[in-house]
Design a protein around this motif. Structure first.
Motif, PDB file in Angstrom:
ATOM      1  N   THR A 158       3.272  12.842   3.402  1.00 18.39           N
ATOM      2  CA  THR A 158       4.584  12.346   2.966  1.00 18.39           C
ATOM      3  C   THR A 158       5.669  13.407   3.200  1.00 18.39           C
ATOM      4  O   THR A 158       6.812  13.073   3.495  1.00 18.39           O
ATOM      5  CB  THR A 158       4.576  11.937   1.475  1.00 18.39           C
ATOM      6  OG1 THR A 158       4.000  12.994   0.723  1.00 18.39           O
ATOM      7  CG2 THR A 158       3.813  10.661   1.237  1.00 18.39           C
ATOM      8  N   THR A 181      12.849   4.839  -1.082  1.00 20.17           N
ATOM      9  CA  THR A 181      12.680   3.382  -1.044  1.00 20.17           C
ATOM     10  C   THR A 181      11.666   2.966   0.027  1.00 20.17           C
ATOM     11  O   THR A 181      10.768   2.177  -0.256  1.00 20.17           O
ATOM     12  CB  THR A 181      14.017   2.662  -0.787  1.00 20.17           C
ATOM     13  OG1 THR A 181      14.649   3.303   0.312  1.00 20.17           O
ATOM     14  CG2 THR A 181      14.932   2.704  -1.966  1.00 20.17           C
ATOM     15  N   VAL A 182      11.790   3.535   1.224  1.00 15.60           N
ATOM     16  CA  VAL A 182      10.905   3.072   2.296  1.00 15.60           C
ATOM     17  C   VAL A 182       9.497   3.683   2.149  1.00 15.60           C
ATOM     18  O   VAL A 182       8.510   2.959   1.998  1.00 15.60           O
ATOM     19  CB  VAL A 182      11.498   3.392   3.690  1.00 15.60           C
ATOM     20  CG1 VAL A 182      10.551   2.920   4.782  1.00 15.60           C
ATOM     21  CG2 VAL A 182      12.860   2.720   3.839  1.00 15.60           C
ATOM     22  N   THR A 183       9.405   5.013   2.156  1.00 10.07           N
ATOM     23  CA  THR A 183       8.066   5.628   2.135  1.00 10.07           C
ATOM     24  C   THR A 183       7.340   5.349   0.810  1.00 10.07           C
ATOM     25  O   THR A 183       6.257   4.769   0.787  1.00 10.07           O
ATOM     26  CB  THR A 183       8.169   7.158   2.365  1.00 10.07           C
ATOM     27  OG1 THR A 183       9.092   7.403   3.422  1.00 10.07           O
ATOM     28  CG2 THR A 183       6.816   7.758   2.689  1.00 10.07           C
ATOM     29  N   TYR A 184       7.965   5.765  -0.303  1.00  9.22           N
ATOM     30  CA  TYR A 184       7.282   5.567  -1.594  1.00  9.22           C
ATOM     31  C   TYR A 184       7.171   4.080  -1.930  1.00  9.22           C
ATOM     32  O   TYR A 184       6.155   3.633  -2.462  1.00  9.22           O
ATOM     33  CB  TYR A 184       8.016   6.298  -2.723  1.00  9.22           C
ATOM     34  CG  TYR A 184       8.136   7.788  -2.527  1.00  9.22           C
ATOM     35  CD1 TYR A 184       7.202   8.490  -1.756  1.00  9.22           C
ATOM     36  CD2 TYR A 184       9.169   8.518  -3.105  1.00  9.22           C
ATOM     37  CE1 TYR A 184       7.318   9.861  -1.575  1.00  9.22           C
ATOM     38  CE2 TYR A 184       9.285   9.881  -2.930  1.00  9.22           C
ATOM     39  CZ  TYR A 184       8.365  10.546  -2.155  1.00  9.22           C
ATOM     40  OH  TYR A 184       8.493  11.901  -1.979  1.00  9.22           O
ATOM     41  N   GLY A 185       8.250   3.345  -1.623  1.00  9.15           N
ATOM     42  CA  GLY A 185       8.244   1.910  -1.916  1.00  9.15           C
ATOM     43  C   GLY A 185       7.068   1.229  -1.220  1.00  9.15           C
ATOM     44  O   GLY A 185       6.318   0.463  -1.833  1.00  9.15           O
ATOM     45  N   THR A 186       6.888   1.540   0.074  1.00  6.03           N
ATOM     46  CA  THR A 186       5.789   0.930   0.822  1.00  6.03           C
ATOM     47  C   THR A 186       4.446   1.335   0.227  1.00  6.03           C
ATOM     48  O   THR A 186       3.532   0.515   0.085  1.00  6.03           O
ATOM     49  CB  THR A 186       5.839   1.403   2.298  1.00  6.03           C
ATOM     50  OG1 THR A 186       7.162   1.250   2.761  1.00  6.03           O
ATOM     51  CG2 THR A 186       4.893   0.623   3.175  1.00  6.03           C
ATOM     52  N   MET A 187       4.326   2.613  -0.135  1.00 10.46           N
ATOM     53  CA  MET A 187       3.035   3.069  -0.683  1.00 10.46           C
ATOM     54  C   MET A 187       2.699   2.352  -1.992  1.00 10.46           C
ATOM     55  O   MET A 187       1.581   1.887  -2.196  1.00 10.46           O
ATOM     56  CB  MET A 187       3.074   4.591  -0.911  1.00 10.46           C
ATOM     57  CG  MET A 187       3.031   5.387   0.388  1.00 10.46           C
ATOM     58  SD  MET A 187       3.445   7.123   0.129  1.00 10.46           S
ATOM     59  CE  MET A 187       1.974   7.725  -0.683  1.00 10.46           C
ATOM     60  N   ARG A 235       3.916  -0.485  -3.078  1.00  8.83           N
ATOM     61  CA  ARG A 235       3.795  -1.930  -2.878  1.00  8.83           C
ATOM     62  C   ARG A 235       2.434  -2.313  -2.271  1.00  8.83           C
ATOM     63  O   ARG A 235       1.798  -3.250  -2.699  1.00  8.83           O
ATOM     64  CB  ARG A 235       4.954  -2.367  -1.972  1.00  8.83           C
ATOM     65  CG  ARG A 235       4.926  -3.761  -1.429  1.00  8.83           C
ATOM     66  CD  ARG A 235       5.473  -4.747  -2.461  1.00  8.83           C
ATOM     67  NE  ARG A 235       5.510  -6.096  -1.944  1.00  8.83           N
ATOM     68  CZ  ARG A 235       4.444  -6.844  -1.701  1.00  8.83           C
ATOM     69  NH1 ARG A 235       3.249  -6.356  -1.929  1.00  8.83           N
ATOM     70  NH2 ARG A 235       4.574  -8.074  -1.240  1.00  8.83           N
ATOM     71  N   PHE A 236       2.028  -1.521  -1.258  1.00 13.69           N
ATOM     72  CA  PHE A 236       0.828  -1.940  -0.529  1.00 13.69           C
ATOM     73  C   PHE A 236      -0.456  -1.224  -0.949  1.00 13.69           C
ATOM     74  O   PHE A 236      -1.548  -1.703  -0.669  1.00 13.69           O
ATOM     75  CB  PHE A 236       1.036  -1.779   0.982  1.00 13.69           C
ATOM     76  CG  PHE A 236       2.063  -2.747   1.506  1.00 13.69           C
ATOM     77  CD1 PHE A 236       1.762  -4.110   1.639  1.00 13.69           C
ATOM     78  CD2 PHE A 236       3.339  -2.321   1.817  1.00 13.69           C
ATOM     79  CE1 PHE A 236       2.719  -5.012   2.077  1.00 13.69           C
ATOM     80  CE2 PHE A 236       4.304  -3.216   2.269  1.00 13.69           C
ATOM     81  CZ  PHE A 236       4.001  -4.567   2.394  1.00 13.69           C
ATOM     82  N   THR A 257       4.205   8.938  -7.200  1.00 15.90           N
ATOM     83  CA  THR A 257       3.716   7.937  -6.245  1.00 15.90           C
ATOM     84  C   THR A 257       2.283   8.272  -5.834  1.00 15.90           C
ATOM     85  O   THR A 257       1.388   7.409  -5.845  1.00 15.90           O
ATOM     86  CB  THR A 257       4.604   7.923  -4.968  1.00 15.90           C
ATOM     87  OG1 THR A 257       5.942   7.716  -5.369  1.00 15.90           O
ATOM     88  CG2 THR A 257       4.178   6.841  -4.003  1.00 15.90           C
TER      89      THR A 257
END
Ligand code: ASP
Length: 436
Positions: free
Chosen positions: A88, A255-261, A263-264, A414
């Motif tokens: 990350t 939002t993108v890196t942590y959000g994706t982690m 979420r998925f 995260t």
């Protein structure tokens, strides 16, 4: 529970009121009053958090490692944690580099402003340069050498030496794993009860958080602006675009890196995750120290996000010490910005060097306010940009420090949730207490 009784709203109110008070104080010339009568309450809040950081890291890491039941599990969770931390950080650096190269914030700084900034901050920059020069003068293996404490009490005597405390705690935890259970038990009981006591201390300190945050914000504005608000405005005019690029990078990464982690890779929704972590993020913002925020991060991850103690007590103290995505991203943007302002071109090779040195620098950066800019000097030197250039960005460093610390803390949390989910150690949402 009505919204205003929720902790994060109370802290937000404290933060906003602190900001408003700080601005009014600067405009009215109350800086003396603010630094004598308001700021000390923020200092007390900060000290209380720092006070429990070393015992917390020690107790939680020792029990965290020792509770992993065997060395195989330790190396699996440890390997996974460190790999995600590094991964990350590299992503954060790439986001920073792409943005700063695309948007070129350094191209628009007028020459007279550049000279003025360098003159104004020359003295402060010299102090930072001296510290960094001492670090740079050492040999290539020095970062590893300085991780190993020669004396435990010396290591525990400063929050800047947290990496040495982490080393001792992991070492001690491994040794406890290797001796018979009944012999390890008494010591483990002591550390477990130490942990419980500290978590309770955090809860007590957090009752004071809204006031502490109010005072920290008011004190910070006073220390930046003094009695002259125009000074901040002038700085923001010159460096506003640079600040926007750093902020854009931090927000994109969160939002993108942590959000994706989240979420998925975990069963939690991004909204739940952010809501649960908000008090820790707000404390990070107002203290500018991920070390001071660690107790709050741990409490939120365990109690509100359902990360098991086994995972949180290993992943979070380690993360607060070695994982600083926000700092790395900021360093990448700052290094290229300074080069741009000075009319220097950094080729791809130089930018790869930035990624490499910034990953190492973020491990070595202490989790305290202002540490990132000191390590920036080492990065600048690695790519041949004059390190006196830090004078250019010193004026807005505190503001960016507050923001990058939020990213650092969010990154640690995260990874804790992701590792817990992958190990089947994330409590089911229905078993969590009603959030506060
Ligand atoms: N203040 C940051 C932290 O504690 C470190 C830095 O970038 O200065 O996470």
């Amino acid at each position: 529970m009505p919204w205003y009784k929720k902790l994060h709203w109370q802290i937000i109110i404290g933060l906003v009121l602190g900001l408003i008070f700080g601005v009014i104080a600067a405009a009215q010339g109350w800086s003396g009053f603010t630094s004598d009568w308001i700021a000390p309450w923020g200092e007390i809040f900060l000290r209380l958090l720092l006070l429990i950081a070393v015992p917390l890291v020690l107790g939680s890491l020792i029990t965290g490692v020792a509770s992993l039941s065997d060395l195989k599990k330790l190396s699996r969770i440890g390997g996974k944690t460190i790999a995600i931390y590094m991964g990350t950080t590299v992503i954060a650096l790439i986001i920073g580099l792409v943005l700063v190269n695309l948007l070129e914030p350094g191209a628009g700084v007028p020459e007279d402003m550049r000279q003025k900034l360098q003159e104004t901050y020359a003295d402060q920059a010299a102090a930072g340069l001296e510290t960094a020069a001492q670090a740079a003068a050492r040999g290539p293996l020095d970062p590893i050498v300085s991780m190993v404490p020669g004396n435990f009490f010396e290591a525990a005597s400063s929050n800047r030496n947290m990496l040495q405390v982490v080393f001792f705690a992991i070492f001690a935890g491994i040794a406890l794993l290797m001796i018979p259970r009944e012999k390890a038990r008494p010591l483990l009981d002591v550390f477990e009860s130490l942990n419980d006591m500290i978590i309770r201390m955090v809860e007590i300190i957090m009752l004071f958080a809204p006031i502490g945050v109010f005072a920290l914000m008011a004190g910070t504005i006073t220390s930046i602006a003094g009695d002259d608000l125009g000074q901040i405005m002038e700085l923001l005019r010159a460096l506003g675009f640079y600040c926007i690029v750093v902020l854009l990078g931090l927000i994109t990464h969160m939002t993108v890196t942590y959000g994706t982690m989240v979420r998925f890779l975990t069963p939690r929704s991004i909204g739940d995750f952010m809501r649960a972590l908000a008090p820790a993020q707000l404390v990070a913002f107002s203290t500018s120290s991920s070390g001071a925020t660690l107790p709050v991060t741990m409490e939120r991850c365990e109690k509100e996000l359902g990360v098991s103690e086994e995972v949180s007590s290993f992943v979070l103290p380690l993360g607060a010490t070695i994982n600083m995505d926000g700092t790395g991203l900021y360093q990448a943007v700052a290094a290229v910005f300074i080069a741009q302002t000075m009319g220097m071109d950094l080729d791809l090779g130089a930018q790869m060097t930035i990624v490499f040195t910034a990953v190492l620098a973020s491990i070595g950066t202490a989790a305290v306010p202002g540490a990132g800019i000191i390590m920036l000097v080492i990065i600048l030197e690695s790519v041949g940009v004059p390190s006196a250039g830090i004078a250019l960005i010193l004026g807005v460093d505190r503001i960016l420090d507050m923001c990058r610390t939020v990213t650092n803390v969010t990154g640690d949390a995260t990874v804790a949730v992701v590792v817990a989910a992958s190990e089947g150690q994330l409590l089911d949402k229905s078993l969590l207490p009603v959030s506060n």
